[in-house]
Design an enzyme around this catalytic site. Structure first.
Site, PDB file in Angstrom:
ATOM      1  N   ARG A 110       0.842  -1.202   0.000  1.00  0.00           N
ATOM      2  CA  ARG A 110       0.000   0.000   0.000  1.00  0.00           C
ATOM      3  C   ARG A 110       0.870   1.242   0.000  1.00  0.00           C
ATOM      4  NH1 ARG A 110       1.639   1.960   4.296  1.00  0.00           N
ATOM      5  NH2 ARG A 110       0.432   3.840   3.944  1.00  0.00           N
ATOM      6  N   GLY A 111       0.201   2.377  -0.155  1.00  0.00           N
ATOM      7  CA  GLY A 111       0.929   3.653  -0.154  1.00  0.00           C
ATOM      8  C   GLY A 111       1.225   4.061  -1.568  1.00  0.00           C
ATOM      9  N   ALA A 112       0.848   5.274  -1.934  1.00  0.00           N
ATOM     10  CA  ALA A 112       0.873   5.681  -3.334  1.00  0.00           C
ATOM     11  C   ALA A 112       2.176   5.376  -4.085  1.00  0.00           C
ATOM     12  CB  ALA A 112       0.514   7.171  -3.433  1.00  0.00           C
ATOM     13  N   ARG A 150      -6.872  -0.465  -7.313  1.00  0.00           N
ATOM     14  CA  ARG A 150      -7.331   0.584  -6.384  1.00  0.00           C
ATOM     15  C   ARG A 150      -7.399   1.874  -7.207  1.00  0.00           C
ATOM     16  NH1 ARG A 150      -4.292   1.252  -0.859  1.00  0.00           N
ATOM     17  NH2 ARG A 150      -6.258   2.250  -0.235  1.00  0.00           N
ATOM     18  N   GLN A 206      -3.087   2.626   9.966  1.00  0.00           N
ATOM     19  CA  GLN A 206      -1.750   2.722   9.369  1.00  0.00           C
ATOM     20  C   GLN A 206      -0.802   3.530  10.269  1.00  0.00           C
ATOM     21  OE1 GLN A 206      -4.599   3.038   7.683  1.00  0.00           O
ATOM     22  NE2 GLN A 206      -4.399   2.590   5.481  1.00  0.00           N
ATOM     23  N   ASP A 228      -2.325  10.800  -2.327  1.00  0.00           N
ATOM     24  CA  ASP A 228      -2.575   9.706  -3.269  1.00  0.00           C
ATOM     25  C   ASP A 228      -2.891  10.218  -4.664  1.00  0.00           C
ATOM     26  OD1 ASP A 228      -3.245   8.668  -0.428  1.00  0.00           O
ATOM     27  OD2 ASP A 228      -2.889   6.890  -1.661  1.00  0.00           O
ATOM     28  N   ASN A 244      -6.046  12.245   0.067  1.00  0.00           N
ATOM     29  CA  ASN A 244      -5.168  11.532   0.986  1.00  0.00           C
ATOM     30  C   ASN A 244      -6.046  10.755   1.958  1.00  0.00           C
ATOM     31  OD1 ASN A 244      -2.355  11.029   1.804  1.00  0.00           O
ATOM     32  ND2 ASN A 244      -3.006  11.954   3.730  1.00  0.00           N
ATOM     33  N   LYS A 245      -5.396   9.957   2.801  1.00  0.00           N
ATOM     34  CA  LYS A 245      -6.135   9.102   3.730  1.00  0.00           C
ATOM     35  C   LYS A 245      -7.258   9.853   4.433  1.00  0.00           C
ATOM     36  CE  LYS A 245      -5.711   5.735   4.046  1.00  0.00           C
ATOM     37  NZ  LYS A 245      -6.464   4.816   3.196  1.00  0.00           N
TER      38      LYS A 245
HETATM   39  C1  LIG Z   1       2.841   8.690   0.721  1.00  0.00           C
HETATM   40  S1  LIG Z   1       1.698   7.635   0.069  1.00  0.00           S
HETATM   41  C2  LIG Z   1       0.927   7.127   1.481  1.00  0.00           C
HETATM   42  C3  LIG Z   1      -0.522   7.406   1.395  1.00  0.00           C
HETATM   43  O1  LIG Z   1      -1.186   6.205   1.046  1.00  0.00           O
HETATM   44  C4  LIG Z   1      -2.043   5.876   2.096  1.00  0.00           C
HETATM   45  O2  LIG Z   1      -3.178   5.230   1.671  1.00  0.00           O
HETATM   46  P1  LIG Z   1      -3.280   3.626   1.831  1.00  0.00           P
HETATM   47  O3  LIG Z   1      -2.681   3.258   3.148  1.00  0.00           O
HETATM   48  O4  LIG Z   1      -4.760   3.378   1.726  1.00  0.00           O
HETATM   49  O5  LIG Z   1      -2.500   3.072   0.649  1.00  0.00           O
HETATM   50  C5  LIG Z   1      -2.382   7.207   2.701  1.00  0.00           C
HETATM   51  O6  LIG Z   1      -3.275   7.929   1.919  1.00  0.00           O
HETATM   52  C6  LIG Z   1      -1.029   7.838   2.725  1.00  0.00           C
HETATM   53  O7  LIG Z   1      -1.008   9.199   2.884  1.00  0.00           O
END
Ligand SMILES: CSC[C@H]1O[C@H](OP(=O)(O)O)[C@H](O)[C@@H]1O
Length: 353
Positions: free
Chosen positions: A35-37, A69, A183, A224, A234-235
């Site tokens: 996960r994570g952009a 996603r 997270q 994201d 973003n989250k």
């Molecule tokens: C710096 S990218 C991390 C970004 O991604 C996370 O989303 P997810 O955990 O659902 O992939 C979150 O938005 C973070 O800020």
């Protein structure tokens, strides 16, 4: 085969996930094992390389990966980069082995570019913090997870925090737990502890009282998708932080590589926000499918069958963002032209394929 660290098992277990085909990687992306952009961009690129190496229909694999996603634009960017390399190799007469090798080389190039981008974001972000909060002793609030777990390098917002820490400039990292998938609690606290960063975990709902007590010097978050006007997805929980920051006159800073900027998306209303299963809200940890956890679910925290609203992200309008930091510089104020300038400046990341 792709070997990934299964982030759904952290911080309790460090478990490697072996993805031998594209469906397994798509599942890993959908369940946030990966996960994570920025990391989604790398996973997408390596996934296309895996498809090429396994002799799959690479175009179909690219579609499946890009659709895993919807919100983080990096995923489709990484897929497009690798697919373009594959098609260029095939057009140039490469055989299957040669085309697969060229695709893997492109994925590895993106990986290296992301690591360099992370270093430059740390440098640019630290310089901005020095402007915004002269004298150091930063008390930074962050949301979700933006460290090495989401990057080819040390991450985005957390890379700035680490640079401040190493420079003796960080007094405290406030870590939002980041419901529902935690997270912050599971991953940012894990990374901060490993780095020796002074950090304190808090329920998302406690952030307001920290602002009110004057305990936050800056908010640093990831992204994201950054639309052409600077609207930032973003989250979920990021937008309320931006409103609190504005009310309390605290800088609200987005840190992201230019691969997260999407000039084809005009504004925040055009960003597709991923809606996730109710179980992630009604159960702690939520369903964690996997070979050894078939049907495993979390601990119920709501009556069985309770409906839940579970957007994975929210969108912050540009007027609430103090600055956007990328590897190519800083946009402040955040406007269509300042965002376009960041995207246009040369940096370690190659232009859009
Ligand atoms: C710096 S990218 C991390 C970004 O991604 C996370 O989303 P997810 O955990 O659902 O992939 C979150 O938005 C973070 O800020």
């Amino acid at each position: 085969m792709l070997v990934l660290l299964d982030q759904t098992r952290l911080p309790v277990e460090e478990v490697e996930l072996f993805c031998t085909d594209v469906p397994a990687l798509v599942q890993a992306i959908r369940t946030l094992a990966v996960r994570g952009a920025p990391l989604l961009g790398l996973a997408g690129a390596y996934g296309v390389a895996l498809a090429a190496a396994r002799g799959y229909d690479v175009g179909q694999a690219a579609d499946e990966l890009a659709g895993a996603r919807p919100t983080a634009v990096n995923l489709s960017y990484g897929v497009r980069r690798a697919l373009a390399a594959y098609r260029t190799a095939v057009t140039g007469g490469a055989d299957d082995t040669g085309a697969a090798a060229a695709t893997l080389a492109e994925a590895r190039a993106l990986h290296a570019e992301d690591a360099r981008a992370s270093e430059r974001m740390a440098r640019n972000g630290l310089a901005l913090l020095d402007e915004l909060v002269p004298g150091g002793g930063y008390r930074v609030l962050t949301h979700c997870n933006t460290g090495a777990l989401v990057s080819g390098g040390e991450g985005t917002a957390l890379a700035v925090v680490l640079a401040a820490h190493r420079g003796g400039l960080l007094r405290r990292l406030w870590v939002d737990e980041t419901r529902p998938l935690l997270q912050g609690a599971r991953l940012t606290a894990y990374e901060a502890a490993r780095a020796g960063v002074a950090h304190t975990l808090l329920p998302d709902g406690a952030a307001g009282s920290l602002f009110a007590a004057g305990e936050v010097d800056a908010v640093l978050i990831g992204a994201d998708r950054i639309a052409a006007d600077g609207s930032t997805a973003n989250k979920v929980g990021s937008y309320p932080l931006a409103v609190l920051a504005r009310y309390h006159n605290v800088p609200f800073v987005v840190v992201a590589p230019t691969t997260t900027i999407d000039l084809a998306t005009p504004d925040g209303t055009a960003i597709e926000v991923e809606q996730r299963p109710a179980q992630e809200v009604t159960e702690l940890t939520g369903p964690r499918p996997g070979p050894d956890r078939e049907g495993a679910t979390g601990i119920p925290v709501a009556p069985l069958g309770t409906p839940a609203y579970n957007p994975a992200f929210d969108v912050t309008p540009p007027e609430l963002i103090t600055a956007v930091v990328t590897e190519t510089g800083v946009a402040s104020p955040v406007t269509g032209s300042s965002i376009a300038a960041l995207a246009a400046r040369p940096g370690p990341v190659r232009a859009q394929p």
